[in-house]
Design a protein around this motif. Structure first.
Motif, PDB file in Angstrom:
ATOM      1  N   ALA A  25      41.256  41.608  45.258  1.00  0.00           N
ATOM      2  CA  ALA A  25      41.091  41.761  43.938  1.00  0.00           C
ATOM      3  C   ALA A  25      41.808  41.086  43.245  1.00  0.00           C
ATOM      4  O   ALA A  25      41.117  40.803  41.859  1.00  0.00           O
ATOM      5  CB  ALA A  25      40.439  43.615  43.971  1.00  0.00           C
ATOM      6  N   GLN A  26      43.063  41.845  43.284  1.00  0.00           N
ATOM      7  CA  GLN A  26      43.807  41.281  42.279  1.00  0.00           C
ATOM      8  C   GLN A  26      44.136  39.701  41.864  1.00  0.00           C
ATOM      9  O   GLN A  26      43.625  38.668  40.814  1.00  0.00           O
ATOM     10  CB  GLN A  26      44.965  41.431  42.795  1.00  0.00           C
ATOM     11  CG  GLN A  26      45.068  43.388  42.351  1.00  0.00           C
ATOM     12  CD  GLN A  26      47.334  43.600  42.888  1.00  0.00           C
ATOM     13  OE1 GLN A  26      47.428  43.791  42.564  1.00  0.00           O
ATOM     14  NE2 GLN A  26      46.790  44.179  43.955  1.00  0.00           N
ATOM     15  N   TYR A  27      43.583  38.898  43.021  1.00  0.00           N
ATOM     16  CA  TYR A  27      44.408  37.421  43.083  1.00  0.00           C
ATOM     17  C   TYR A  27      42.775  36.736  42.561  1.00  0.00           C
ATOM     18  O   TYR A  27      43.244  36.247  41.943  1.00  0.00           O
ATOM     19  CB  TYR A  27      44.259  36.994  44.757  1.00  0.00           C
ATOM     20  CG  TYR A  27      44.098  35.889  44.598  1.00  0.00           C
ATOM     21  CD1 TYR A  27      45.610  34.872  44.507  1.00  0.00           C
ATOM     22  CD2 TYR A  27      42.617  34.922  44.894  1.00  0.00           C
ATOM     23  CE1 TYR A  27      45.481  34.251  44.925  1.00  0.00           C
ATOM     24  CE2 TYR A  27      42.455  33.495  45.145  1.00  0.00           C
ATOM     25  CZ  TYR A  27      44.210  32.855  44.838  1.00  0.00           C
ATOM     26  OH  TYR A  27      44.175  31.397  44.280  1.00  0.00           O
ATOM     27  N   GLN A  53      46.440  51.116  38.472  1.00  0.00           N
ATOM     28  CA  GLN A  53      47.377  49.783  38.679  1.00  0.00           C
ATOM     29  C   GLN A  53      46.090  48.929  38.286  1.00  0.00           C
ATOM     30  O   GLN A  53      46.166  47.721  38.061  1.00  0.00           O
ATOM     31  CB  GLN A  53      47.993  49.876  40.010  1.00  0.00           C
ATOM     32  CG  GLN A  53      49.962  50.297  39.485  1.00  0.00           C
ATOM     33  CD  GLN A  53      50.639  50.573  41.162  1.00  0.00           C
ATOM     34  OE1 GLN A  53      49.458  51.452  42.135  1.00  0.00           O
ATOM     35  NE2 GLN A  53      51.228  50.657  41.354  1.00  0.00           N
ATOM     36  N   LEU A  54      44.880  49.264  39.236  1.00  0.00           N
ATOM     37  CA  LEU A  54      43.873  47.993  38.999  1.00  0.00           C
ATOM     38  C   LEU A  54      43.292  48.164  37.823  1.00  0.00           C
ATOM     39  O   LEU A  54      43.516  46.940  37.051  1.00  0.00           O
ATOM     40  CB  LEU A  54      43.053  48.474  40.485  1.00  0.00           C
ATOM     41  CG  LEU A  54      43.320  48.653  41.208  1.00  0.00           C
ATOM     42  CD1 LEU A  54      42.263  49.071  42.264  1.00  0.00           C
ATOM     43  CD2 LEU A  54      43.435  46.765  41.754  1.00  0.00           C
ATOM     44  N   GLU A  55      43.013  48.683  37.332  1.00  0.00           N
ATOM     45  CA  GLU A  55      42.462  49.571  35.704  1.00  0.00           C
ATOM     46  C   GLU A  55      43.781  48.079  35.277  1.00  0.00           C
ATOM     47  O   GLU A  55      43.223  47.681  33.548  1.00  0.00           O
ATOM     48  CB  GLU A  55      42.615  50.380  34.956  1.00  0.00           C
ATOM     49  CG  GLU A  55      41.071  51.157  35.958  1.00  0.00           C
ATOM     50  CD  GLU A  55      40.672  52.173  35.500  1.00  0.00           C
ATOM     51  OE1 GLU A  55      39.449  52.616  35.362  1.00  0.00           O
ATOM     52  OE2 GLU A  55      41.251  53.270  35.058  1.00  0.00           O
ATOM     53  N   ALA A  56      44.852  48.087  35.386  1.00  0.00           N
ATOM     54  CA  ALA A  56      45.771  47.837  34.133  1.00  0.00           C
ATOM     55  C   ALA A  56      45.705  46.036  34.618  1.00  0.00           C
ATOM     56  O   ALA A  56      46.093  45.623  33.413  1.00  0.00           O
ATOM     57  CB  ALA A  56      47.685  48.286  34.923  1.00  0.00           C
ATOM     58  N   GLU A  57      45.556  45.679  35.652  1.00  0.00           N
ATOM     59  CA  GLU A  57      45.281  44.570  35.924  1.00  0.00           C
ATOM     60  C   GLU A  57      43.503  43.561  34.861  1.00  0.00           C
ATOM     61  O   GLU A  57      43.269  42.423  34.999  1.00  0.00           O
ATOM     62  CB  GLU A  57      45.385  44.112  37.686  1.00  0.00           C
ATOM     63  CG  GLU A  57      46.616  44.624  37.900  1.00  0.00           C
ATOM     64  CD  GLU A  57      47.587  43.077  37.265  1.00  0.00           C
ATOM     65  OE1 GLU A  57      47.495  41.491  36.721  1.00  0.00           O
ATOM     66  OE2 GLU A  57      48.969  43.710  37.277  1.00  0.00           O
ATOM     67  N   GLY A 149      52.925  45.865  49.940  1.00  0.00           N
ATOM     68  CA  GLY A 149      53.985  45.708  48.424  1.00  0.00           C
ATOM     69  C   GLY A 149      55.338  44.622  48.303  1.00  0.00           C
ATOM     70  O   GLY A 149      56.161  45.492  49.067  1.00  0.00           O
ATOM     71  N   LEU A 150      55.562  43.647  48.084  1.00  0.00           N
ATOM     72  CA  LEU A 150      57.147  43.560  47.701  1.00  0.00           C
ATOM     73  C   LEU A 150      57.923  43.721  46.351  1.00  0.00           C
ATOM     74  O   LEU A 150      57.320  44.509  45.577  1.00  0.00           O
ATOM     75  CB  LEU A 150      56.893  42.012  47.560  1.00  0.00           C
ATOM     76  CG  LEU A 150      56.259  40.867  48.467  1.00  0.00           C
ATOM     77  CD1 LEU A 150      54.685  40.963  48.617  1.00  0.00           C
ATOM     78  CD2 LEU A 150      56.775  39.594  47.740  1.00  0.00           C
ATOM     79  N   LYS A 158      53.075  46.747  39.248  1.00  0.00           N
ATOM     80  CA  LYS A 158      51.899  46.416  39.835  1.00  0.00           C
ATOM     81  C   LYS A 158      51.265  46.921  41.510  1.00  0.00           C
ATOM     82  O   LYS A 158      53.242  47.691  41.944  1.00  0.00           O
ATOM     83  CB  LYS A 158      52.480  45.061  39.566  1.00  0.00           C
ATOM     84  CG  LYS A 158      52.041  44.184  38.614  1.00  0.00           C
ATOM     85  CD  LYS A 158      52.278  42.299  38.953  1.00  0.00           C
ATOM     86  CE  LYS A 158      51.867  41.826  37.150  1.00  0.00           C
ATOM     87  NZ  LYS A 158      50.948  42.232  36.680  1.00  0.00           N
ATOM     88  N   ILE A 159      50.898  47.061  42.084  1.00  0.00           N
ATOM     89  CA  ILE A 159      50.385  47.501  43.700  1.00  0.00           C
ATOM     90  C   ILE A 159      51.752  46.556  44.491  1.00  0.00           C
ATOM     91  O   ILE A 159      52.412  47.030  45.557  1.00  0.00           O
ATOM     92  CB  ILE A 159      49.926  47.148  43.827  1.00  0.00           C
ATOM     93  CG1 ILE A 159      48.244  48.039  42.984  1.00  0.00           C
ATOM     94  CG2 ILE A 159      49.278  47.341  45.463  1.00  0.00           C
ATOM     95  CD1 ILE A 159      46.874  47.646  43.257  1.00  0.00           C
TER      96      ILE A 159
END
Length: 458
Positions: A25-27, A53-57, A149-150, A158-159
């Motif tokens: 989704a983020q990609y 975190q998703l909404e921040a993206e 997550g890295l 971020k995630i």
């Protein structure tokens, strides 16, 4: 049907909070798609960190009630855990919206880039993260879609399981657990190991053979893994651990506390990590990076600054002389490797494990017993709590206590605490100074908080 990445713009993920789903989704958001999703863990007026975190993206999140799906939605993405009976799937079918699995979408994304696909039953996330860091430090501006997550990305709030770079290379994990490894056609295929996990060995060999045949360019394997090396295309590209058949072999390995040092092709490598499996993963990353033109010295310098990934031997801290380490280990080989990696840190190791899923635990029962029994020293202990149940239709015909009894029968110290919330109280007399407490488990989203809380209460 959707076959190319330019065939859709408005995509909706059912189960968007899952680690594999949120990464894709983020990609997609990062390359300009309109992305939204729902999850059963999202509840009204209740904070959810992943949702935030998703909404921040810029990814809009909904309750799993169908409100996020309408006639403007081009594509619905589901994970293997989403059943056809879910209301949102039914609504998508009524509206005639194409529905594809997460793995199918990942294979479509992979075809749009120069892809390195990392496969194997253990170590995919760690090796992918190491490789991403090397390519990043070498100026390649890579992208990654990861199963964990890295730490370096998590530090940005971020995630941490996805990053979008301007370069040509994309690093992905090719998963064998759902058979989707056969869908990828990467420029470079990397096979870390083959050990019994979700499926029988014969089936795994078939899957990874297809993966090899689908790889368009280099195919690199671990010469130190008995089964993986049978699929070698060229030992000159392969890696291993003190293996003369592999060009990129780990030599002069030593572990001093939480610090590793070793050599690959004569190049000294120093890392903040533990365990020979970490050095093996690093050799895999070096093999790929060097084959695409990155100097060994750059690889070594990058790995020295590598910060690790979420819940992979994550050090929570030390209290009262006891180190507490949180790890994602969940199959027999991973649990054994995790235990062995922690043993040089202390005279006594206490490991706790929460198996996930009744069916996989039953399937792997004998392997868990054999691997864990073999890994434990006479002074070490293994504690288990009851199997994590994620819902759905499952026959509860096995208990974690069955594994504990089998390990005890092998002469090892094994104990069962049905409710993990009672663990610390039972463990306290055993937690003497100079002990390492290793907490292992996967798939349960509450494990992170459980491990942190246990450490705080130590």
């Amino acid at each position: 049907m959707i076959h190319k990445i330019d065939q859709f713009q408005n995509v909706f993920f059912i189960g968007v909070a899952g680690v594999g789903m949120s990464a894709i989704a983020q990609y997609l958001k990062g390359i300009g798609k309109n992305v939204s999703g729902s999850d059963r863990y999202f509840h009204p007026d209740e904070y959810n960190k992943t949702k935030a975190q998703l909404e921040a993206e810029g990814i809009k999140c909904f309750l799993q009630d169908g409100s996020g799906i309408d006639e403007n939605t081009d594509l619905i993405v589901v994970s293997t855990a989403i059943e056809d009976t879910v209301y949102e799937v039914q609504k998508a079918k009524e509206l005639g919206i194409p529905i594809i699995r997460r793995s199918e979408l990942l294979s479509i994304i992979a075809k749009s880039k120069k892809t390195i696909a990392v496969a194997g039953t253990s170590g995919k996330s760690t090796t992918s993260a190491m490789l991403y860091q090397i390519l990043l430090d070498a100026g390649y501006q890579p992208s990654i879609i990861s199963g964990a997550g890295l730490t370096s990305i998590i530090k940005q709030g971020k995630i941490g399981n996805a990053a979008i770079g301007k370069g040509d290379w994309l690093i992905i994990e090719a998963d064998e657990s759902d058979g989707s490894v056969v869908q990828y056609e990467p420029e470079i295929g990397l096979l870390l190991n083959i050990d019994k996990d979700h499926q029988e060995i014969d089936e795994l060999i078939n899957l990874f053979t297809t993966f090899k045949n689908n790889t368009k360019g280099l195919f690199i394997v671990n010469q130190s893994n008995t089964l993986a090396k049978t699929l070698s295309a060229d030992p000159e590209c392969d890696f291993g651990f003190e293996d003369e058949n592999a060009r990129y072999s780990v030599t002069d390995f030593s572990q001093n506390g939480f610090y590793l040092s070793f050599r690959v092709l004569g190049q000294a490598v120093n890392m903040n990590s533990i365990g020979r499996h970490s050095a093996e993963n690093a050799a895999a990353a070096i093999a790929v990076a060097n084959q695409i033109g990155i100097d060994l010295e750059i690889c070594a310098d990058s790995l020295e600054h590598y910060e690790g990934i979420y819940r992979r031997h994550q050090i929570l801290g030390q209290k009262n002389g006891v180190w507490v380490i949180d790890d994602y280990a969940h199959n027999p080989a991973k649990c054994a490797a995790s235990i062995k990696a922690c043993q040089p840190l202390a005279k006594k190791l206490i490991a706790w494990f929460q198996p996930h899923g009744y069916k996989p635990t039953k399937f792997l029962r004998n392997d868990f017993v054999e691997e864990i029994s073999h890994a434990l020293r006479p002074q070490d202990e293994i504690w288990m709590s009851e199997i994590f149940y994620a819902g759905g239709t499952a026959e509860k015909d096995i208990s974690a206590n069955d594994l504990v009894k089998d390990i005890s029968a092998n002469g090892k110290k094994a104990f069962f605490v049905e409710d993990r919330n009672d663990l610390l109280e039972k463990l306290r007399p055993e937690l003497t100074e100079g002990t390492v407490l290793l907490l292992m488990g996967a798939r349960d989203p509450s494990l992170e908080e459980f491990c942190k809380k246990l450490y705080e209460q130590l």
